[in-house]
Design a protein around this motif. Structure first.
Motif, PDB file in Angstrom:
ATOM      1  N   GLN A 165       2.386   1.784  -3.339  1.00 37.44           N
ATOM      2  CA  GLN A 165       1.449   2.407  -4.269  1.00 37.44           C
ATOM      3  C   GLN A 165       1.287   3.889  -3.933  1.00 37.44           C
ATOM      4  O   GLN A 165       1.224   4.732  -4.826  1.00 37.44           O
ATOM      5  CB  GLN A 165       0.105   1.693  -4.174  1.00 37.44           C
ATOM      6  N   GLY A 166       1.253   4.177  -2.637  1.00 35.62           N
ATOM      7  CA  GLY A 166       1.102   5.562  -2.195  1.00 35.62           C
ATOM      8  C   GLY A 166       2.207   6.469  -2.696  1.00 35.62           C
ATOM      9  O   GLY A 166       1.962   7.629  -3.018  1.00 35.62           O
ATOM     10  N   ILE A 167       3.455   5.977  -2.750  1.00 32.39           N
ATOM     11  CA  ILE A 167       4.528   6.849  -3.232  1.00 32.39           C
ATOM     12  C   ILE A 167       4.667   6.778  -4.750  1.00 32.39           C
ATOM     13  O   ILE A 167       5.597   7.337  -5.323  1.00 32.39           O
ATOM     14  CB  ILE A 167       5.898   6.553  -2.577  1.00 32.39           C
ATOM     15  N   GLY A 168       3.739   6.086  -5.394  1.00 38.02           N
ATOM     16  CA  GLY A 168       3.691   6.155  -6.846  1.00 38.02           C
ATOM     17  C   GLY A 168       4.399   5.041  -7.578  1.00 38.02           C
ATOM     18  O   GLY A 168       4.591   5.121  -8.790  1.00 38.02           O
TER      19      GLY A 168
ATOM     20  N   GLN B 222       0.827  -1.213   0.000  1.00 36.73           N
ATOM     21  CA  GLN B 222       0.000   0.000   0.000  1.00 36.73           C
ATOM     22  C   GLN B 222       0.850   1.246   0.000  1.00 36.73           C
ATOM     23  O   GLN B 222       0.585   2.199  -0.722  1.00 36.73           O
ATOM     24  CB  GLN B 222      -0.890   0.002   1.230  1.00 36.73           C
ATOM     25  N   PHE B 223       1.886   1.227   0.847  1.00 38.56           N
ATOM     26  CA  PHE B 223       2.771   2.377   0.900  1.00 38.56           C
ATOM     27  C   PHE B 223       3.484   2.547  -0.443  1.00 38.56           C
ATOM     28  O   PHE B 223       3.648   3.660  -0.934  1.00 38.56           O
ATOM     29  CB  PHE B 223       3.791   2.198   2.024  1.00 38.56           C
TER      30      PHE B 223
END
Lengths: 447, 249
Positions: free
Chosen positions: A177-180, A174-175
């Motif tokens: 994905q969060g940073i792209g 998830q993280f």
């Protein structure tokens, strides 16, 4: 035997085979570490089993043995299997493990049917396609081995280059994905790496055991380290060693399949790791556990004796010592453990036998017991007022020694102890400012 | 200037709506508590803003531009339970992951990145634990490592998913002082929060959420009994307690 050994080192083809299995083992360990940590061990197993029908169909179409055709067939049917696994999960109420088991056995069963059909054909047993079940490294020829080696090197390079990204994807998608990071793409890539290593390993290790080649080195490596980069390297080394070991043994022993030998080697390393690893190993854990149990029992016995002493002390009585049964009644502890603890305390001169199964604290024992009791009672008070003292981070550490607190806080806590009426009353000699001294309440009188 | 603008965001899992047409704007430099009952879609809202769950409709802007262009301005603290803490890595390494967005593909973290990560660990009081394996940390310490990782992202807007759940008193204090420090630097922090008792103390803005946005604004005006009743519906026993909380403060 010695002749065959010599021929191994001089025969060019065997040398290539050794290099091939070494690289294969290395790649398996590397990629297997990620598969293991991502909890995708079963996927590798499904891929390997599902590859069998693909290999057979490739053989039937092409009409002869060909490494590149086999690789294409295996990869296609492996991917088809993953597609089915995912579709079944999505479209029904069947969970992942069941779905994998279902697809794996159907594909494998179909593969065995095709295999039997091929073997009954005219070209029959010469096909060498049986080797795919258990693996036969010796049957690899120069061109195949070069292809396997090249693919293995490519897989290793990709894994090393994308180490950082794969690590984050595995630990916290998830993280990531969060940073792209394109997690979908990376997941696909990891899956492709797994398929890749499974497919090139099929002929040497075989469809049945290929997933063990992927997972065993990784799980063995996990025991030795707490760092992913080290784990990946160790897993690679174990894989490479097992690959070479299995190949050597199977080429020197006639009719011995390579796959099982490789896996036996990896499994032995795994078992050694599980028992003897320095931090996570079973042996170390057992030793720690028994040491801890002994230490806890020791403190509890000392504290119990202190509690009894304190009761006598305030009542101006001197008894004949305290009975083992009395101790056991207050703290549940087995009689054998209690006696073991008491006799070791006796050796340390902390307790003294005063009769049959009767014990009391020595002067030295009282000092020790006093500190244990003080620590435990301070902890009670601390817990009751935790918010006030939160900034000392006492519970952050495994070693919660309240006596190490700053003087000022300690005095405050001791004050509280007094208020709650929980301060330990029988003081060791040194701290005893003119009050009744311990030694069994010296001259008891003087009320 | 509004730091976060959410327009008409709807999220549905299998046709079941989780968030319905949520729209709001948040000014810069505020500490915002996202409050609502279980299943109100609090975590989902954060995930929808960050693009971690697909939105059925709606847009998200960070400082006036679409989220995708402003990714580097955004830091994220997921729920502690969302990862496997037995992963073979140490605290410093996890914090370094916060730098990955800045480091770029294929490259390894530089010395500067390591120093920066260390300073983030220091800010959450975890410097001495840099080399500790993450499974050896207490729940509160793990939460602080996650917080340090978000700091390492060096963001302007932070989203935190339940950072106070299951932490010890020391960590709670540490987190709160850190949040206030971020606010003082003009950063915006949105926090999914459970404990109604501490809302007034911790946050200067609240967003009340229950599938739909109920209210948003400064805490004194928005955290009212009426709004809480709207948010928590018929949960009466609970409401009586809230009554007491609101009155007492």
């Amino acid at each position: 035997m010695s002749e065959t050994l010599v021929s191994i080192w001089t025969d060019a083809n065997t040398q290539w085979v050794l290099i091939g299995t070494l690289l294969l083992g290395l790649a398996s360990g590397l990629i297997g570490s990620f598969a293991l940590l991502k909890k995708q061990s079963l996927i590798g197993d499904a891929m390997a089993h599902a590859a069998l029908p693909g290999i057979c169909i490739a053989f039937l179409i092409h009409g002869a043995k060909s490494m590149s055709w086999f690789i294409i067939g295996a990869a296609l049917s492996g991917l088809l299997a993953t597609f089915f696994i995912e579709k079944i999960i999505k479209l029904s109420r069947i969970k992942e493990d069941t779905s994998i088991g279902l697809v794996l056995s159907v594909f494998f069963g179909f593969g065995i049917v095709l295999l039997t059909y091929i073997n009954h054909q005219s070209k029959g047993n010469q096909s060498g396609i049986d080797d795919f079940i258990f693996g036969q490294a010796a049957s690899l020829v120069g061109a195949d081995v070069k292809l396997i080696s090249a693919v293995a090197v490519l897989l290793i390079i990709i894994t090393v280059l994308l180490f950082k990204e794969l690590k984050l994807l595995t630990f916290d998608p998830q993280f990531a994905q969060g940073i792209g990071l394109p997690t979908g793409l990376l997941n696909g890539l990891l899956m492709t790496l797994i398929v890749g290593v499974v497919v090139i390993g099929l002929q040497a290790v075989g469809v049945i055991l290929m997933s063990a080649m992927l997972i065993t080195p990784a799980i063995a490596a996990r025991y030795w380290t707490e760092r992913l980069d080290h784990m990946v390297i160790i897993a690679g080394a174990i894989g490479a060693f097992s690959g070479v070991f299995g190949t050597l043994l199977s080429t020197t022993t006639k009719g011995m399949p390579t796959g099982p030998l490789i896996i036996v080697a990896a499994t032995i390393i795994f078992l050694i790791s599980m028992v003897f690893a320095p931090k996570r190993g079973l042996l170390v854990k057992a030793i720690h556990q028994s040491r801890l149990r002994k230490q806890v029992a020791r403190e509890q016995v000392l504290q119990t004796l202190y509690d009894f002493t304190e009761q006598e002390y305030v009542q101006y009585k001197v008894g004949n010592g305290f009975h083992e049964q009395q101790i056991m009644k207050k703290r549940p502890i087995s009689i054998s453990m209690l006696q073991k603890v008491l006799s070791s305390l006796e050796k340390e001169e902390l307790v003294r036998r005063t009769g049959d199964a009767l014990w009391c604290l020595t002067e030295k024992g009282l000092t020790e017991a006093y500190h244990i009791t003080l620590r435990n009672r301070l902890m009670e008070v601390y817990l009751m007022n935790e918010m006030t003292y939160a900034h000392f981070n006492i519970r952050q550490d495994q070693s919660m020694d309240l006596l190490q607190l700053p003087e000022k806080v300690l005095t405050e806590l001791k004050q509280l102890l007094k208020q709650y009426g929980r301060e330990p009353l029988v003081l060791p000699e040194k701290m005893n400012a003119g009050k009744r001294s311990y030694h069994r309440y010296a001259s008891i009188g003087g009320k | 200037m509004n730091s976060v603008t959410v327009e008409n965001v709807t999220v549905a899992y299998h046709r079941k709506p989780v968030l319905q047409e949520v729209s709001f704007s948040v000014p810069e430099g505020k500490l915002i508590g996202i409050i609502g009952p279980n299943g109100a879609g609090k975590s989902t809202l954060i995930k929808a803003i960050l693009g971690l769950v697909p939105r059925a409709s709606g847009n998200v802007y960070i400082y006036g531009k679409p989220y995708k262009q402003q990714r580097k301005l955004v830091g994220y603290v997921p729920q502690r339970g969302s990862v496997d803490w037995d992963f073979p890595t140490n605290a410093l390494d996890v914090v370094l992951m916060g730098r990955y967005g800045h480091i770029g593909w294929f490259k390894r973290p530089s010395k500067k990145d390591v120093e920066f990560a260390m300073s983030c660990l220091e800010k959450v009081g975890m410097k001495e634990y840099a080399n500790r394996q993450i499974s050896q940390l207490s729940g509160g310490q793990q939460q602080r490592v996650f917080l340090a990782r978000a700091l390492a992202q060096d963001a302007t807007v932070y989203f935190m998913d339940e950072p106070f759940v299951g932490v010890d008193a020391a960590t709670e204090k540490a987190i709160i002082s850190l949040l206030n420090e971020l606010k003082a630097q003009g950063k915006t922090v949105l926090v999914v929060h459970h404990d109604l008792q501490t809302v007034k103390e911790y946050f200067d803005w609240v967003l009340l959420l229950n599938m739909r946005k109920i209210a948003i604004g400064p805490t004194e005006e928005t955290f009212t009994l009426e709004n809480l009743q709207k948010t928590y519906g018929g949960r009466l026993t609970f409401l009586n307690q809230q009554h007491a909380i609101v009155n007492q403060q």
